[in-house]
Structure formats: C-alpha cells, structure tokens
Design an enzyme around this catalytic site. Structure first.
Site, mmCIF file in Angstrom:
data_model
loop_
_atom_site.group_PDB
_atom_site.id
_atom_site.type_symbol
_atom_site.label_atom_id
_atom_site.label_comp_id
_atom_site.label_asym_id
_atom_site.label_seq_id
_atom_site.Cartn_x
_atom_site.Cartn_y
_atom_site.Cartn_z
ATOM 1 N N SER A 153 2.087 13.345 12.337
ATOM 2 C CA SER A 153 2.183 14.798 12.167
ATOM 3 C C SER A 153 2.198 15.516 13.512
ATOM 4 C CB SER A 153 1.015 15.300 11.307
ATOM 5 O OG SER A 153 -0.227 15.024 11.936
ATOM 6 N N ASP A 164 -5.737 14.742 13.008
ATOM 7 C CA ASP A 164 -5.946 13.820 14.107
ATOM 8 C C ASP A 164 -4.622 13.627 14.847
ATOM 9 O OD1 ASP A 164 -4.482 12.351 12.351
ATOM 10 O OD2 ASP A 164 -5.950 10.773 12.052
ATOM 11 N N ASP A 166 -1.908 10.724 16.267
ATOM 12 C CA ASP A 166 -1.430 9.351 16.367
ATOM 13 C C ASP A 166 -0.756 9.211 17.715
ATOM 14 O OD1 ASP A 166 -2.115 8.361 13.702
ATOM 15 O OD2 ASP A 166 -0.624 9.806 12.994
ATOM 16 N N ASP A 219 -5.917 7.996 16.805
ATOM 17 C CA ASP A 219 -5.561 6.618 16.472
ATOM 18 C C ASP A 219 -4.679 6.100 17.591
ATOM 19 O OD1 ASP A 219 -6.982 6.808 14.168
ATOM 20 O OD2 ASP A 219 -5.258 6.951 12.830
ATOM 21 N N LYS A 280 3.597 19.269 2.663
ATOM 22 C CA LYS A 280 2.384 18.461 2.781
ATOM 23 C C LYS A 280 1.192 19.168 2.139
ATOM 24 C CE LYS A 280 1.727 16.022 6.517
ATOM 25 N NZ LYS A 280 1.567 15.587 7.928
ATOM 26 N N TYR A 289 -0.524 13.163 -2.532
ATOM 27 C CA TYR A 289 -0.410 12.834 -1.111
ATOM 28 C C TYR A 289 -1.498 11.836 -0.735
ATOM 29 C CZ TYR A 289 0.324 13.615 3.933
ATOM 30 O OH TYR A 289 0.608 13.461 5.259
#
Length: 578
Positions: A153, A164, A166, A219, A280, A289
């Site tokens: 995202s 968060d 990525d 992450d 989303k 979702y």
C-alpha cells in the site's frame, strides 16, 4: 401512466414505474412497461436554463407483440448536467475520504519518508561492513551498495495513517540471507534507538524481519541480485538479473515488481489511488478483505482497480468507483482478470481459483487465492450490492450518499448462529504469534465447515472478550441456519492436527489454547462489535518466546575469529506470507 385495455371502454391507471437507472454516460433507461403496450419516445428537448433533465415526448401506443421483447424507453440526458453532477459527486467523495481519514497528514507522511531514508542509511553502512568482512578488494568496497524499495500500500501510494510499510532490502550477491541479513543487519537495527520490537520470520515463504521504526511497523524482506552495488534505480525487470536470482529472492522481488508494473499501466495515477483507497475501505467494512480468511488481499484489489482504470481512462474518481462495482458485479467468473498490456500473454486459468487474477509481471502467474465456495458467494453478493447502491440512484440528484456504500456489514442481522473461535495465551506477545499461526491455517477450518454447512461467513474481525482474564482474540463466523449439525469435537480435532506442528507441538507452547463453540446471537457479549472493519487486525506473525532459548554466538564465515552477532533462529515463526 394510463393504458387502454383492448375491447374495454375504460382506462387503467398503472402505478408509477420503478426508479430510472443511469447505465451509460448521457443515457437514462426506464424498465419495460407492463405487457399490454409500450411507449415509443419521439423526441427529447431540454428546457433552456433548466438544471436537470427535461424531456418532451409524444407517446405512441403500440400493441403488445409476443414475438418481440419489450424495448425500454431510452431518454437522453443533458451533457452539461451530467458533467456538473459528476463534479459534485467527485467533490463529495473526496470530502468523505477526508472525513474517514483515508490519507495520512503531511506530518505523518514526512515521518514515514524520514524512516525510510534513515533505514537506507543503515542498510548502506551494513553492506560496507559486509563487503569488508568478505575481503573484497579495497577499491571495490567504496562502490558496494544496497538499497530499500517500498511496495504494498505504501509503494502504491494508498496507505493510511495507521498503515505499516512493506520495504524490501535489495543487496549484492555477496551478502547472504542467513548470516549477513538475519544476524549482522539484525544486530545493527537492534542497536538503533529508533528500532523496537524487532524479530525475524525465517520460515515464511518470504523470509523477513519485522520491527517498528519510530513507531511505524515495517515488514523487511531481503533479496540479493548479481551485482556489486545496488541503487534505487535498479531495474527489477531486467531478465539478465532475474535469471540469476535464487527462489527466495525471486519471491521477495515479486511484490515490488507487481507494484511497479501496476503504476506503469494505469492511465491516471491520482484517480487510481483515490479509487483504490475507497475500494479497500469498502472491502474492510463489508468483510471481504482478508486473504487468509478466503477473501481478497491487497494485490487482488489493486489489479481489479487498475483494470477498471484502464478500461475507462477518462473517468473521474467517483465514476471509476461506480464502474468498479458495475464491472465486477457482472463479471463472468471464472473468466480471468488480466490487465491490458501487450507483454502479458493470455491463457486459460489453471482451474484452481474460482476468481483468477493474473499478476502483471513475468512469469505472469495467477495471484495466490484462498477463495472458497462460501467466500466466493459473499464477494459476488457484495459486488452486486455495491452496484445497486452506486447505480440505482436518482440521476436527477446532485448529492450522493457515499456513507451507504461503506456501511459496515451487519453480521448480527444476517446470522443468528455463530462459530466462536477463542484463542488465548499467557501474554500479548505469545497471543500475537498464536493468532498469526492459527490464521495462516484458518482456511482448512473453513473448508471443513463447508463440508457440513451450506454456507459459512468467516468474519475476519478480531474481537476481545473482556470477561476472560487471559489475553485473548475471538472470531465469530456466521453460520447457515440450513446447515447440518456440527460436531465441534471432531471439527476441533481435525483442525488442531494442522496446527500442532513444528514449534507449537512442543511442551513450551501448551499454554496457547484454542476453543470452538456454537453460540446464538443472544449469547454474544453485550460489548461485542461484529461490524466488519471495526477492529484492527493483527499481523499474521509475531515473536515466539522460547523459555529454553539461549542466544548462540555466530562468527564470520570469512573471518572465523570475528564475532558478528547472535543467531536468532529461535525467533523464527511459522506465519504464512505472500
């Protein structure tokens, strides 16, 4: 409207027709009239200075013809009014997005950018250290480099204030995953004051580290490519590079490559991002979702949104959102969704997915899907409901009630019986890991339920039962009233076989418990909120606390006398990723 019945000297006045439906730009289509006769419009003239659609028509009565279908009455709208209506609805959509806080504030955005910039500096210092330990030539060490590429995202620009990040660490060929990434870089990150709650995920399909950087969850997987130096401009689509990477690096790179390709293919990036944010939110609110629970994941929704943007390149954000539901409420599944790109070869689905969606980058595989019979039924139902809300509106109204589209799914009015899944542990850290471990295998429980139930609605919302003293997470799945009787004991026994493996099978984790039970709506805790999206979901992995864990010192494989850090193998857990 009045109709003359054949052979009778009376006029029958019929009830008013159903609401009109906006189906194409500039066109209104009325449902067919009753099976006596139909009206053929002979003309439509807008009234000067009028803001709405005004039509002048001379009705002609045509006898009923059994051999022909009843044609609808087609009326043309004033184009100027349509443009004004679209602009007003787009403004109201952006106002709704602002009220919901879908976009981070400038301060929050800067905080994320600063975190990534600092992380890049740490990674650059790390690769210099590894290059020196590998005894690379002195003139090569200054050129050694590694970088951080964002995806998910955040990479697509659709992240929210609490999302968060990525972030993929891409390093050169000489930096190994097991020692250099999971030990040396782990130690360097752990020593930073900005980093907290760091742990390793070694056994997942995409191995990674997870930590918080100034409070932002990150992450952090790793991929290495055949190069001495890796910069931000690295070409992740270069066939000569991809041909030489290992399988783990290939999987780690797939998220970045898919994101970049989607951003290259959408015709209007801003409209794509606005629509995807809304899609989303809709998916979370309506309970569709959660990849692990058999619904859509982020990559699925991104490709579906990109497909609509490609198909309607000039549509506004509000129109794209409406067209999203129109497109997929009528989609002939299992016809695959493939983005419009000459480099993507069309091929028939492999039959393993009921809703096949193709990745937009080589080797053009199908997105991994956990969709089952029950979740497919709910997804299709929600597409159709979204279409009804967005299209069957009064075209003469400027305003659009976006709140109706994003209302939370009413689980408590749709279901009277629920499967309660209670997960408990001794502390919050162990609970996070236990929940992630169970969620990674939850599809097996859903499939077993479908064998005895006509339908099961696996609500992914995580709840807490405050009447239980132990740290806990509770799921409530809606059950079909027409289903067969469920043998809870047998169901739990079969499901636990897939859970009590590896580390969770030993005596150190007997305090992690799972309980299944059937409850009625009246038995639910009064404080319980089953609204989809009302509770934050936890990540499907966390830290395992092993009471017998003793850190094992590790020395460099290049300079055996040099201590590089402690092995964190006992921190790995078994969460599913990808």
């Amino acid at each position: 409207m009045a109709y003359a019945l054949p052979g009778e000297r009376r006029i029958t006045v019929l009830p008013p027709p159903p609401p009109v439906c906006l189906v194409d730009p500039g066109t209104l289509i009325l449902p067919p009239p009753p099976p006596v006769a139909y009206l053929v419009p002979l003309g439509a003239v807008p009234r000067p200075g009028h803001q709405g659609p005004v039509f002048v028509q001379n009705p002609v009565l045509v006898p009923r013809n059994h051999s022909l279908p009843y044609p609808p009455v087609i009326l043309r709208l004033n184009p100027a009014f349509l443009m004004q209506m679209d602009e007003q609805r787009t403004r109201s959509l952006f106002q709704f997005m602002a009220q919901e806080g879908l976009e981070p504030s400038p301060e929050e955005e800067m905080k994320r950018k600063t975190a990534i910039d600092q992380l890049k500096q740490i990674v650059l210092a790390w690769i210099k250290k590894v290059a020196w330990q590998c005894r690379l030539p002195k003139d090569v060490i200054p050129d050694a480099g590694a970088t951080v590429l964002t995806y998910g995202s955040y990479g697509l620009g659709v992240h929210g204030p609490e999302s968060d990040i990525d972030a993929l660490c891409v390093g050169p060929y000489f930096a190994t995953l097991e020692e250099d990434f999971f030990i040396i870089l782990h130690s360097m990150l752990e020593s930073q004051t900005e980093v907290s709650e760091i742990h390793c995920v070694k056994s997942a399909k995409v191995p990674l580290m997870r930590f918080k950087f100034n409070g932002i969850s990150i992450d952090f997987p790793y991929a290495r490519i055949p190069a001495i130096s890796v910069t931000e401009s690295v070409n992740v689509f270069d066939p000569s590079v991809l041909a030489q990477v290992d399988d783990t690096s290939w999987r780690s790179l797939s998220g970045v490559r898919a994101n970049k390709r989607i951003l290259q293919l959408v015709p209007n990036l801003k409209n794509f991002q606005s629509m995807l944010r809304c899609v989303k939110l809709w998916a979370r609110r309506r309970g569709v979702y959660s990849h692990l629970f058999g619904f859509f994941g982020g990559i699925h929704l991104a490709i579906l949104a990109a497909y609509v943007c490609q198909r309607y390149p000039n549509a506004s954000a509000s129109a794209l959102l409406c067209l999203f539901f129109e497109t997929f409420s009528k989609w002939p599944w299992p016809e695959p969704v493939v983005l419009n790109d000459p480099s993507i070869p069309y091929r028939h689905p492999d039959g393993r997915s009921v809703m096949p969606i193709m990745m937009p980058c080589s080797p053009f595989e199908w997105c991994h899907s956990n969709i089952t019979r029950s979740t497919y039924k709910k997804i299709v139902s929600e597409f159709q409901y979204g279409y009804v809300l967005t299209r069957l509106q009064d075209p003469g109204r400027m305003e659009f009630r976006w709140n109706n589209l994003f209302e939370a799914y009413p689980y408590t009015t749709k279901h009277t019986h629920f499967l309660q899944i209670l997960l408990t542990a001794d502390n919050d850290d162990e609970l996070q890991e236990w929940v992630g471990w169970v969620k990674s295998r939850i599809r097996g429980l859903l499939l077993k339920l479908e064998m005895v139930q006509e339908y099961c609605d696996p609500n992914p919302t995580e709840n807490v039962d405050h009447n239980i003293t132990e740290p806990n997470i509770v799921f409530y799945w809606g059950l079909s009233p027409k289903g067969n009787t469920i043998n809870i004991g047998s169901l739990k026994k079969d499901f636990m076989k897939s859970i009590n493996t590896d580390q969770f099978a030993d005596e150190n984790h007997t305090h992690c418990k799972l309980a299944l039970s059937i409850v009625q709506y009246s038995q639910l805790p009064k404080s319980l909120r089953l609204d989809a999206g009302s509770a934050k979901g936890s990540k499907p992995c966390g830290k395992i606390l092993d009471n017998n864990y003793l850190p094992k010192p590790v020395y460099s494989q290049y300079l055996p006398q040099d201590f590089v850090g402690y092995d964190v193998a006992n921190e790995q857990h078994r969460a599913a990723a990808g």
